[in-house]
Design an enzyme around this catalytic site. Structure first.
Site, PDB file in Angstrom:
ATOM      1  N   ASP A 291       6.780  -2.082   4.743  1.00 56.36           N
ATOM      2  CA  ASP A 291       7.060  -1.267   5.919  1.00 56.36           C
ATOM      3  C   ASP A 291       5.738  -0.873   6.593  1.00 56.36           C
ATOM      4  O   ASP A 291       5.533  -1.094   7.791  1.00 56.36           O
ATOM      5  CB  ASP A 291       7.826  -0.011   5.466  1.00 56.36           C
ATOM      6  CG  ASP A 291       8.478   0.710   6.624  1.00 56.36           C
ATOM      7  OD1 ASP A 291       8.287   0.286   7.765  1.00 56.36           O
ATOM      8  OD2 ASP A 291       9.183   1.710   6.381  1.00 56.36           O
TER       9      ASP A 291
ATOM     10  N   TYR B 143      13.390   3.054  -1.158  1.00 62.29           N
ATOM     11  CA  TYR B 143      14.414   3.039  -0.112  1.00 62.29           C
ATOM     12  C   TYR B 143      15.828   2.959  -0.680  1.00 62.29           C
ATOM     13  O   TYR B 143      16.793   2.944   0.070  1.00 62.29           O
ATOM     14  CB  TYR B 143      14.218   1.834   0.821  1.00 62.29           C
ATOM     15  CG  TYR B 143      13.023   1.970   1.712  1.00 62.29           C
ATOM     16  CD1 TYR B 143      11.743   1.927   1.165  1.00 62.29           C
ATOM     17  CD2 TYR B 143      13.148   2.139   3.078  1.00 62.29           C
ATOM     18  CE1 TYR B 143      10.631   2.037   1.960  1.00 62.29           C
ATOM     19  CE2 TYR B 143      12.028   2.257   3.887  1.00 62.29           C
ATOM     20  CZ  TYR B 143      10.776   2.205   3.324  1.00 62.29           C
ATOM     21  OH  TYR B 143       9.673   2.319   4.106  1.00 62.29           O
TER      22      TYR B 143
ATOM     23  N   LYS C 269       0.702  -2.257  -5.916  1.00 62.49           N
ATOM     24  CA  LYS C 269      -0.180  -1.183  -6.365  1.00 62.49           C
ATOM     25  C   LYS C 269       0.013  -1.076  -7.894  1.00 62.49           C
ATOM     26  O   LYS C 269       0.245  -0.002  -8.465  1.00 62.49           O
ATOM     27  CB  LYS C 269       0.244   0.103  -5.624  1.00 62.49           C
ATOM     28  CG  LYS C 269      -0.690   1.256  -5.763  1.00 62.49           C
ATOM     29  CD  LYS C 269      -1.881   1.175  -4.848  1.00 62.49           C
ATOM     30  CE  LYS C 269      -2.823   2.325  -5.166  1.00 62.49           C
ATOM     31  NZ  LYS C 269      -4.217   2.025  -5.025  1.00 62.49           N
TER      32      LYS C 269
ATOM     33  N   ASP D 105      -3.776  -0.999  -1.107  1.00 58.61           N
ATOM     34  CA  ASP D 105      -4.690  -0.268  -0.210  1.00 58.61           C
ATOM     35  C   ASP D 105      -5.825  -1.162   0.283  1.00 58.61           C
ATOM     36  O   ASP D 105      -6.250  -1.081   1.427  1.00 58.61           O
ATOM     37  CB  ASP D 105      -5.226   1.004  -0.860  1.00 58.61           C
ATOM     38  CG  ASP D 105      -5.644   0.800  -2.283  1.00 58.61           C
ATOM     39  OD1 ASP D 105      -5.124   1.480  -3.171  1.00 58.61           O
ATOM     40  OD2 ASP D 105      -6.481  -0.075  -2.517  1.00 58.61           O
TER      41      ASP D 105
END
Ligand code: NAP
Length: 586
Positions: free
Chosen positions: A302, A156, A224, A278
């Site tokens: 988000d 972002y 991740k 995930d």
């Protein structure tokens, strides 16, 4: 052009801590579209809760601040006038309705501008279930998390270059020639994902502080890092670093929960754990009660906050806040829903609960608890706005303002909200205890089911060690092994040395049967291997296997302060890698 209210005092910050008077001035921004409808309704509810909770000894003095379309009208087209920014700093705590981002070039999104200009680096989204809210889950009441999403960096940051532009071409050449980067197609659009120690640590620090202040159970770092080692993996490492370096007396890691405390969470300690992003989505559907405070980077946060909110009623009621060092702007998380503007129709829940969080932020827990307790009572009567009415059988659809009236009526008729709060605390404690019992009884099973990826021998070791004295006969030892269904015994040190030993089935085969000796006549100490090959519990699986390979052995003992606490066999490592996969180090 905004005016300070006649009465009331400003919140101050002393030694980094907020000092909240009984008559604080708080800012509010009405917002665009449905903003005025929901803000009007919520202001009435918050005031009623404060009045009821403190019998008039506390009162908020509201100050309207201007942003969005209302600001543009008053400030000659300026959607975010500098005076609003300054006033938000001055009053410290504000709340805002949704804002339209003006379409056309040259405009930053107002929300992005607000976060950047006030350095509101933590986006805080509590998500919990309220009885009666429509949910697709079987047990939505298990959801009670608070997500701390990093607000300033990650993809972002806006460092990205469109495919085919000179900038993208230049970066492409630099990456390929200077850094020898491979694995991306020519003429790609390129984006940069900056993750810093500074940005990561201040976010995680806030999450841990929150967990301590609110006596929460755990902080989960979501990342991740198995794929993006130097950004998401680094976030994970920095998170653990800040936890260990700054909160050592308040926290334990999940690894320690199993290796040091046998699954029993010590009173007053918060467990720091991490999960791959995930898997986290799956776990929030299957085992949500295991999660509490969540700390993650911008993009993961988000996705995750909207996904979890959807599990318990969607964005219509999900609250949010953007918080920096003390300065906080609470907000509705949905948009301006322009098609419903000025119809007195939509659900005020998101802004209402943002206000509840704001009251808690001020330390006005009793007023917050009243709203939390009143809300499900109104829902039980099925008085709901259109969005819930269409998902409920037999509901009465009411307007935004009528819904607020019902909540206020409920608040005014309520006794002590602390009783409701106490019931809830008790239920949470019982549920924690049940999970703890399971962890103690079946540590490996629970660890695997809770989505944790084992990294060290401490994560996978068997803790059911059987130790014997060296002067026990091999025959007795064999009975013991069969009874306990184990293939090795740990042998205590004898009088001559401090060395621990190990006797395995193979020792019996080779040194007793093959050697043609009587097991009744030989002592365990005579055939045990000494000293035993031992590793500390934080040894990586890779180093553990290296130790086995070098020593040509099938199991290693896990030790702490020179005493065996567990054992890991080659089969344990094999099973772990089969189940969780193996990422070779580069
Ligand atoms: P939206 O305003 O959130 O509305 C999308 C849909 O969500 C609505 O049509 C409605 O669904 C439902 N909804 C939203 N708020 C609701 C409420 N309080 N009660 C019940 N249902 C609600 O999203 P959008 O249409 O994508 O965005 C519109 C504008 O808002 C854009 O200008 C965008 O930039 C801005 N925006 C602002 C913020 C912010 O200020 N924080 C955040 C997001 C978007 P149904 O149609 O199914 O009834």
């Amino acid at each position: 052009m905004a005016e300070y209210p006649k009465d009331g005092q400003k919140i101050t910050v002393q030694d980094g801590k907020m000092v909240v008077p009984d008559n604080p001035i708080l800012g509010y921004v009405e917002g665009d579209g449905i903003g005025p409808d929901i803000t009007r309704a919520c202001l009435r509810v918050w005031d009623a809760a404060v009045k009821k909770a403190y019998n008039g000894t506390r009162k908020v003095h509201w100050m309207e601040l201007f942003m969005g379309e209302k600001a543009a009208e008053k400030f000659g087209g300026n959607y975010f006038p500098p005076e609003t920014l300054e006033l938000m700093k001055e009053v410290v705590v504000s709340i805002k309705g949704p804002l339209t981002t003006p379409v056309g070039g040259g405009f930053r999104s107002l929300n992005v501008a607000l976060r950047q200009d006030l350095d509101l680096y933590a986006c805080v989204r509590p998500v919990r279930y309220y009885e009666g809210v429509p949910s697709p889950l079987k047990r939505p009441e298990e959801i009670d998390v608070i997500i701390f999403r990093e607000n300033t960096e990650d993809v972002y940051a806006g460092i990205e270059y469109q495919s085919g532009t000179a900038e993208a071409e230049k970066l492409d050449v630099f990456l390929r020639t200077e850094l020898k980067a491979k694995g991306f197609f020519e003429k790609s659009g390129l984006g940069i994902k900056p993750i810093s120690a500074f940005g990561s640590k201040r976010l995680v620090r806030k999450a841990i502080q929150y967990a301590i202040e609110h006596k929460r159970e755990s902080v989960t770092i979501v990342h991740k890092g198995n794929i993006m080692k130097f950004t998401e993996g680094a976030f994970r490492n920095w998170a653990y670093e800040v936890a260990r370096e700054e909160f050592a007396e308040h926290i334990i890691t999940e690894e320690e929960l199993y290796s040091k405390y046998n699954g029993k969470q010590p009173e007053g300690k918060i467990v720091i754990k991490d999960r791959i992003a995930d898997i986290m989505f799956q776990l929030m559907l299957l085992r949500p009660s295991e999660f509490d405070v969540i700390a993650t980077m911008n993009l993961n946060g988000d996705f995750l906050s909207d996904a979890i909110a959807a599990e318990v009623g969607g964005v219509g009621i999900a609250p949010g806040a953007n918080i920096g060092d003390n300065i906080a702007v609470f907000e509705a998380t949905h948009g301006t829903a322009p098609k419903y503007a000025n119809q007195d129709k939509v659900n005020p829940g998101s802004l209402l609960f943002s206000g509840v969080d704001m009251l808690e932020y001020l330390g006005w827990k009793e007023a917050a608890a009243l709203i939390v307790a009143a809300y499900p009572e109104v829902l039980k009567r099925k008085f709901v706005t259109y969005d819930f009415a269409r998902q409920m059988d037999g509901a009465t659809e009411v307007s935004t303002s009528r819904f607020a009236d019902e909540i206020i009526k409920q608040i005014e008729s309520m006794g002590d909200a602390t009783e409701v709060q106490a019931r809830r605390t008790k239920a949470i404690q019982q549920e924690r205890k049940q999970r703890e019992d399971l962890r103690v009884a079946k540590p490996m099973e629970q660890m695997v089911a809770s989505g944790r990826t084992p990294h060290t021998v401490g994560d996978i070791m068997a803790m059911s060690l059987v130790t014997v004295r060296p002067n026990v006969t091999v025959e007795e030892a064999m009975h013991l092994m069969r009874k306990n269904r184990i293939s090795s015994l740990i042998v205590q040190p004898d009088d001559d040395s401090n060395d621990w030993g190990i006797m395995t089935q193979t020792d019996v085969l080779v040194k007793i049967i093959h050697a043609n000796r009587s097991p009744a006549a030989v002592k365990v100490g005579q055939i045990a291997t000494k000293p035993v090959r031992a590793v500390p519990s934080d040894t990586s699986l890779h180093d553990c296997v290296t130790s086995m390979t070098e020593g040509n052995i099938r199991r290693v003992v896990v030790e702490k302060n020179g005493v065996p606490i567990g054992i890991v066999s080659d089969t344990d490592v094999f099973r772990t890698v089969e189940e969780f996969g193996w990422l070779p180090a580069e």
